[in-house]
Design a protein around this motif. Structure first.
Motif, PDB file in Angstrom:
ATOM      1  N   ILE A  20       4.788   9.873  26.933  1.00 47.34           N
ATOM      2  CA  ILE A  20       5.355   8.822  26.088  1.00 47.34           C
ATOM      3  C   ILE A  20       4.313   8.460  25.036  1.00 47.34           C
ATOM      4  CG2 ILE A  20       6.321   6.492  26.016  1.00 47.34           C
ATOM      5  CD1 ILE A  20       6.814   6.831  29.071  1.00 47.34           C
ATOM      6  N   TYR A  21       4.739   8.464  23.770  1.00 41.87           N
ATOM      7  CA  TYR A  21       3.830   8.212  22.661  1.00 41.87           C
ATOM      8  C   TYR A  21       4.349   7.135  21.720  1.00 41.87           C
ATOM      9  CZ  TYR A  21       1.499  12.618  23.742  1.00 41.87           C
ATOM     10  OH  TYR A  21       0.808  13.619  24.357  1.00 41.87           O
ATOM     11  N   LEU A  22       3.426   6.356  21.210  1.00 39.84           N
ATOM     12  CA  LEU A  22       3.675   5.540  20.029  1.00 39.84           C
ATOM     13  C   LEU A  22       3.212   6.396  18.857  1.00 39.84           C
ATOM     14  CD1 LEU A  22       3.911   2.198  19.089  1.00 39.84           C
ATOM     15  CD2 LEU A  22       1.748   3.035  18.191  1.00 39.84           C
ATOM     16  N   PHE A  23       4.055   6.564  17.870  1.00 44.26           N
ATOM     17  CA  PHE A  23       3.713   7.324  16.667  1.00 44.26           C
ATOM     18  C   PHE A  23       3.417   6.313  15.567  1.00 44.26           C
ATOM     19  CE2 PHE A  23       5.150  11.376  14.175  1.00 44.26           C
ATOM     20  CZ  PHE A  23       3.954  11.385  13.482  1.00 44.26           C
ATOM     21  N   GLY A  83       0.806  -1.212   0.000  1.00 47.10           N
ATOM     22  CA  GLY A  83       0.000   0.000   0.000  1.00 47.10           C
ATOM     23  C   GLY A  83       0.838   1.260   0.000  1.00 47.10           C
ATOM     24  N   PRO A  84       0.214   2.381  -0.336  1.00 50.65           N
ATOM     25  CA  PRO A  84       0.960   3.635  -0.467  1.00 50.65           C
ATOM     26  C   PRO A  84       1.464   4.209   0.855  1.00 50.65           C
ATOM     27  CG  PRO A  84      -1.388   4.014  -0.811  1.00 50.65           C
ATOM     28  CD  PRO A  84      -1.191   2.521  -0.702  1.00 50.65           C
ATOM     29  N   ASP A  85       1.004   3.686   1.993  1.00 50.85           N
ATOM     30  CA  ASP A  85       1.478   4.200   3.280  1.00 50.85           C
ATOM     31  C   ASP A  85       2.632   3.383   3.862  1.00 50.85           C
ATOM     32  OD1 ASP A  85      -0.118   1.942   3.843  1.00 50.85           O
ATOM     33  OD2 ASP A  85      -0.557   2.696   5.849  1.00 50.85           O
ATOM     34  N   ASP A  86       2.915   2.208   3.286  1.00 53.10           N
ATOM     35  CA  ASP A  86       3.874   1.302   3.915  1.00 53.10           C
ATOM     36  C   ASP A  86       5.315   1.799   3.845  1.00 53.10           C
ATOM     37  OD1 ASP A  86       4.581  -1.142   5.300  1.00 53.10           O
ATOM     38  OD2 ASP A  86       5.460  -1.775   3.396  1.00 53.10           O
ATOM     39  N   MET A  87       5.850   2.020   2.664  1.00 52.53           N
ATOM     40  CA  MET A  87       7.239   2.450   2.566  1.00 52.53           C
ATOM     41  C   MET A  87       7.446   3.809   3.224  1.00 52.53           C
ATOM     42  SD  MET A  87      10.139   1.366   1.842  1.00 52.53           S
ATOM     43  CE  MET A  87      11.503   2.298   2.513  1.00 52.53           C
ATOM     44  N   PRO A  88       6.534   4.768   3.063  1.00 49.03           N
ATOM     45  CA  PRO A  88       6.699   6.015   3.813  1.00 49.03           C
ATOM     46  C   PRO A  88       6.716   5.784   5.329  1.00 49.03           C
ATOM     47  CG  PRO A  88       5.220   6.381   1.985  1.00 49.03           C
ATOM     48  CD  PRO A  88       5.481   4.896   2.042  1.00 49.03           C
ATOM     49  N   ALA A  89       5.959   4.810   5.812  1.00 45.61           N
ATOM     50  CA  ALA A  89       5.989   4.492   7.246  1.00 45.61           C
ATOM     51  C   ALA A  89       7.364   3.982   7.653  1.00 45.61           C
ATOM     52  CB  ALA A  89       4.911   3.463   7.578  1.00 45.61           C
ATOM     53  N   HIS A  90       7.985   3.160   6.814  1.00 46.14           N
ATOM     54  CA  HIS A  90       9.336   2.671   7.115  1.00 46.14           C
ATOM     55  C   HIS A  90      10.337   3.826   7.131  1.00 46.14           C
ATOM     56  CE1 HIS A  90       8.259  -1.524   7.077  1.00 46.14           C
ATOM     57  NE2 HIS A  90       7.750  -1.430   5.854  1.00 46.14           N
ATOM     58  N   ILE A  91      10.187   4.777   6.214  1.00 48.43           N
ATOM     59  CA  ILE A  91      11.084   5.937   6.177  1.00 48.43           C
ATOM     60  C   ILE A  91      10.933   6.756   7.451  1.00 48.43           C
ATOM     61  CG2 ILE A  91      11.593   8.113   4.993  1.00 48.43           C
ATOM     62  CD1 ILE A  91      10.730   6.659   2.359  1.00 48.43           C
ATOM     63  N   LYS A  92       9.701   7.007   7.868  1.00 51.77           N
ATOM     64  CA  LYS A  92       9.464   7.775   9.102  1.00 51.77           C
ATOM     65  C   LYS A  92      10.053   7.055  10.308  1.00 51.77           C
ATOM     66  CE  LYS A  92       5.283   9.718   7.129  1.00 51.77           C
ATOM     67  NZ  LYS A  92       3.817   9.603   7.068  1.00 51.77           N
ATOM     68  N   ALA A  93       9.897   5.742  10.358  1.00 47.12           N
ATOM     69  CA  ALA A  93      10.459   4.971  11.469  1.00 47.12           C
ATOM     70  C   ALA A  93      11.986   4.995  11.449  1.00 47.12           C
ATOM     71  CB  ALA A  93       9.941   3.534  11.436  1.00 47.12           C
ATOM     72  N   ALA A  94      12.577   5.148  10.264  1.00 48.67           N
ATOM     73  CA  ALA A  94      14.033   5.256  10.171  1.00 48.67           C
ATOM     74  C   ALA A  94      14.517   6.623  10.659  1.00 48.67           C
ATOM     75  CB  ALA A  94      14.493   5.024   8.730  1.00 48.67           C
ATOM     76  N   LEU A  95      13.662   7.635  10.571  1.00 45.96           N
ATOM     77  CA  LEU A  95      14.022   8.992  10.989  1.00 45.96           C
ATOM     78  C   LEU A  95      13.782   9.244  12.479  1.00 45.96           C
ATOM     79  CD1 LEU A  95      12.456  11.010   8.030  1.00 45.96           C
ATOM     80  CD2 LEU A  95      14.892  10.559   8.431  1.00 45.96           C
ATOM     81  N   LEU A  96      12.869   8.492  13.066  1.00 45.65           N
ATOM     82  CA  LEU A  96      12.453   8.713  14.447  1.00 45.65           C
ATOM     83  C   LEU A  96      12.894   7.546  15.320  1.00 45.65           C
ATOM     84  CD1 LEU A  96       8.906  10.047  13.592  1.00 45.65           C
ATOM     85  CD2 LEU A  96      10.780  11.376  14.579  1.00 45.65           C
ATOM     86  N   PRO A  97      12.957   7.736  16.637  1.00 39.80           N
ATOM     87  CA  PRO A  97      13.432   6.650  17.511  1.00 39.80           C
ATOM     88  C   PRO A  97      12.439   5.489  17.623  1.00 39.80           C
ATOM     89  CG  PRO A  97      12.787   8.565  18.811  1.00 39.80           C
ATOM     90  CD  PRO A  97      12.679   8.962  17.378  1.00 39.80           C
ATOM     91  N   VAL A  98      12.984   4.300  17.775  1.00 36.65           N
ATOM     92  CA  VAL A  98      12.177   3.107  18.051  1.00 36.65           C
ATOM     93  C   VAL A  98      12.402   2.620  19.474  1.00 36.65           C
ATOM     94  CG1 VAL A  98      11.991   2.414  15.637  1.00 36.65           C
ATOM     95  CG2 VAL A  98      13.888   1.552  17.030  1.00 36.65           C
ATOM     96  N   SER A  99      13.297   3.305  20.207  1.00 34.40           N
ATOM     97  CA  SER A  99      13.506   2.982  21.617  1.00 34.40           C
ATOM     98  C   SER A  99      13.709   4.273  22.402  1.00 34.40           C
ATOM     99  CB  SER A  99      14.701   2.048  21.804  1.00 34.40           C
ATOM    100  OG  SER A  99      15.898   2.706  21.461  1.00 34.40           O
ATOM    101  N   LEU A 100      13.377   4.196  23.689  1.00 40.19           N
ATOM    102  CA  LEU A 100      13.528   5.331  24.600  1.00 40.19           C
ATOM    103  C   LEU A 100      14.149   4.840  25.894  1.00 40.19           C
ATOM    104  CD1 LEU A 100       9.925   6.871  24.293  1.00 40.19           C
ATOM    105  CD2 LEU A 100      11.995   7.676  23.116  1.00 40.19           C
TER     106      LEU A 100
END
Length: 141
Positions: A119-122, A85-102
């Motif tokens: 604390i948020y899940l984006f 879908g059109p949101d999948d690869m952009p979601a991976h890019i955003k996750a690469a730019l933002l933290p996945v751990s805190l």
């Protein structure tokens, strides 16, 4: 101490779960130490962000949608990974730019967060998901 939080999302946006983490720390009689949170997915992120004004979350969502539009946007025509879908690869890019751990310090069982911090899940995908956040508390004792 280990646990996992399950967060249900209903589309893109920020989902606060500060109170759930605080309640878990209280239940476990946590003292001083370091809390680590890790999201177990590749298309969402974790953030510490303002939790007083919901406009902050709306503006962050709008900014990242503008920064990384859906794959069917003309500016994203270079993307190859489009099967999900059109949101999948952009979601991976955003996750690469933002933290996945805190990492959050804990003092006498309470997270050392600022007055307006939460604390948020984006969630970067447009359809609902069930997300897992692994949590580890290492005590200073």
């Amino acid at each position: 101490m280990l646990t996992s939080f399950t967060l249900r999302t209903h589309g893109t946006g920020l989902y606060e779960f500060t109170n759930q983490v605080a309640a878990w720390l209280e239940e476990t009689d946590a003292a001083d130490g370091l809390l680590t949170l890790f999201v177990r997915h590749t298309s969402c992120s974790l953030l510490i962000q303002e939790n007083a004004d919901p406009d902050v979350q709306r503006d962050l969502k709008a900014f990242f949608e503008r920064l990384v539009p859906p794959a069917d946007h003309p500016a994203m025509s270079y993307l190859v990974h489009t099967l999900e879908g059109p949101d999948d690869m952009p979601a991976h890019i955003k996750a690469a730019l933002l933290p996945v751990s805190l990492s959050i310090p804990v003092e006498t069982g309470r997270m050392v967060l600022g007055t307006w911090q939460g604390i948020y899940l984006f969630e970067h995908r447009t359809r609902p998901h069930q997300r897992q956040v692994a949590t580890h508390f290492l005590t200073g004792r």
